[in-house]
Design a protein around this motif. Sequence first.
Motif, mmCIF file in Angstrom:
data_model
loop_
_atom_site.group_PDB
_atom_site.id
_atom_site.type_symbol
_atom_site.label_atom_id
_atom_site.label_comp_id
_atom_site.label_asym_id
_atom_site.label_seq_id
_atom_site.Cartn_x
_atom_site.Cartn_y
_atom_site.Cartn_z
ATOM 1 N N LEU A 84 -38.148 43.003 -48.239
ATOM 2 C CA LEU A 84 -39.154 43.515 -48.912
ATOM 3 C C LEU A 84 -40.360 43.419 -48.400
ATOM 4 O O LEU A 84 -41.398 43.966 -48.155
ATOM 5 C CB LEU A 84 -38.840 43.080 -50.421
ATOM 6 C CG LEU A 84 -39.945 43.768 -51.238
ATOM 7 C CD1 LEU A 84 -40.004 45.294 -51.185
ATOM 8 C CD2 LEU A 84 -39.755 42.964 -52.462
ATOM 9 N N SER A 85 -40.611 41.870 -48.087
ATOM 10 C CA SER A 85 -41.881 41.465 -47.794
ATOM 11 C C SER A 85 -42.319 42.129 -46.369
ATOM 12 O O SER A 85 -43.493 42.186 -46.171
ATOM 13 C CB SER A 85 -41.860 39.798 -47.741
ATOM 14 O OG SER A 85 -41.822 39.247 -49.184
ATOM 15 N N SER A 90 -37.799 49.377 -49.383
ATOM 16 C CA SER A 90 -38.782 49.642 -50.583
ATOM 17 C C SER A 90 -38.695 48.767 -51.896
ATOM 18 O O SER A 90 -37.550 48.302 -51.777
ATOM 19 C CB SER A 90 -38.415 51.226 -50.957
ATOM 20 O OG SER A 90 -37.097 51.366 -51.899
ATOM 21 N N ASP A 91 -39.575 48.866 -52.619
ATOM 22 C CA ASP A 91 -39.303 48.039 -53.798
ATOM 23 C C ASP A 91 -38.292 48.643 -54.737
ATOM 24 O O ASP A 91 -37.589 47.815 -55.239
ATOM 25 C CB ASP A 91 -40.685 48.047 -54.791
ATOM 26 C CG ASP A 91 -40.705 47.167 -55.864
ATOM 27 O OD1 ASP A 91 -40.513 45.987 -55.398
ATOM 28 O OD2 ASP A 91 -40.553 47.641 -56.865
ATOM 29 N N SER A 92 -38.000 49.958 -54.696
ATOM 30 C CA SER A 92 -37.030 50.397 -55.603
ATOM 31 C C SER A 92 -35.499 49.821 -54.954
ATOM 32 O O SER A 92 -34.714 49.586 -55.777
ATOM 33 C CB SER A 92 -37.011 51.902 -55.550
ATOM 34 O OG SER A 92 -36.793 52.517 -54.720
ATOM 35 N N ILE A 93 -35.316 49.953 -53.848
ATOM 36 C CA ILE A 93 -34.042 49.575 -52.954
ATOM 37 C C ILE A 93 -33.958 47.918 -53.267
ATOM 38 O O ILE A 93 -32.804 47.652 -53.526
ATOM 39 C CB ILE A 93 -33.996 49.557 -51.698
ATOM 40 C CG1 ILE A 93 -34.149 51.198 -51.349
ATOM 41 C CG2 ILE A 93 -32.951 48.877 -50.816
ATOM 42 C CD1 ILE A 93 -32.873 52.070 -51.751
ATOM 43 N N TYR A 94 -35.178 47.366 -53.211
ATOM 44 C CA TYR A 94 -34.873 45.809 -53.530
ATOM 45 C C TYR A 94 -34.529 45.496 -54.817
ATOM 46 O O TYR A 94 -33.820 44.745 -55.095
ATOM 47 C CB TYR A 94 -36.280 45.247 -53.105
ATOM 48 C CG TYR A 94 -36.458 43.855 -53.598
ATOM 49 C CD1 TYR A 94 -35.999 42.664 -52.777
ATOM 50 C CD2 TYR A 94 -37.031 43.272 -54.817
ATOM 51 C CE1 TYR A 94 -35.989 41.529 -53.184
ATOM 52 C CE2 TYR A 94 -37.081 42.180 -55.267
ATOM 53 C CZ TYR A 94 -36.623 41.039 -54.446
ATOM 54 O OH TYR A 94 -36.688 39.615 -54.849
ATOM 55 N N GLN A 95 -35.082 46.299 -55.849
ATOM 56 C CA GLN A 95 -34.744 45.996 -57.480
ATOM 57 C C GLN A 95 -33.212 46.465 -57.562
ATOM 58 O O GLN A 95 -32.664 45.597 -58.209
ATOM 59 C CB GLN A 95 -35.989 46.838 -58.048
ATOM 60 C CG GLN A 95 -37.264 46.341 -58.155
ATOM 61 C CD GLN A 95 -37.292 45.198 -58.318
ATOM 62 O OE1 GLN A 95 -36.541 44.351 -59.365
ATOM 63 N NE2 GLN A 95 -38.444 44.450 -58.033
ATOM 64 N N GLU A 96 -32.868 47.541 -56.964
ATOM 65 C CA GLU A 96 -31.636 47.940 -57.245
ATOM 66 C C GLU A 96 -30.725 46.818 -56.642
ATOM 67 O O GLU A 96 -29.577 46.243 -57.259
ATOM 68 C CB GLU A 96 -31.270 49.186 -56.509
ATOM 69 C CG GLU A 96 -29.735 49.700 -56.606
ATOM 70 C CD GLU A 96 -29.596 50.967 -55.739
ATOM 71 O OE1 GLU A 96 -28.497 50.926 -55.201
ATOM 72 O OE2 GLU A 96 -30.462 51.611 -55.396
ATOM 73 N N LEU A 97 -30.820 46.168 -55.490
ATOM 74 C CA LEU A 97 -30.088 45.285 -54.795
ATOM 75 C C LEU A 97 -29.993 43.968 -55.433
ATOM 76 O O LEU A 97 -28.962 43.222 -55.627
ATOM 77 C CB LEU A 97 -29.956 45.358 -53.246
ATOM 78 C CG LEU A 97 -29.910 46.661 -52.362
ATOM 79 C CD1 LEU A 97 -30.405 46.402 -51.183
ATOM 80 C CD2 LEU A 97 -28.628 46.728 -52.594
#
Length: 123
Positions: A84-85, A90-97
Amino acid sequence: MRFQDLLAYKKSFSIAMKIFEITKTFPKEETYSLTDQIRRSSRSVPATIAEAYRKRIYPKHFKSKLTDSDGENSETQVWLEFALSCKYISDSIYQELISESIEIGKLLNYMLLNPEKFGVKKE
């Protein structure tokens, strides 16, 4: 019951496959660092769950392997944070995972706290 029937195994295998697909888009210079590390740690989670389940006749081994799996799950979260950094996801993929990884951690914790429900004999 087979280890493949365990919810923690199913969910951890699924996230490892998602990570595999996502990391195909990572830059080539990350091949031997971030890409390799996140693939290894995410794949280690279901693999170690399988080992734990096979070792369930030995309560200490069962718990040790599940603890290892939880550690690999946490390591995967760190690599996702790096991805993510670095703006590879994306932030949405990060949040999902991350959400899926947290759920896996809870399932592993449940297994650790309730080993008898998974065929482990009391010590």
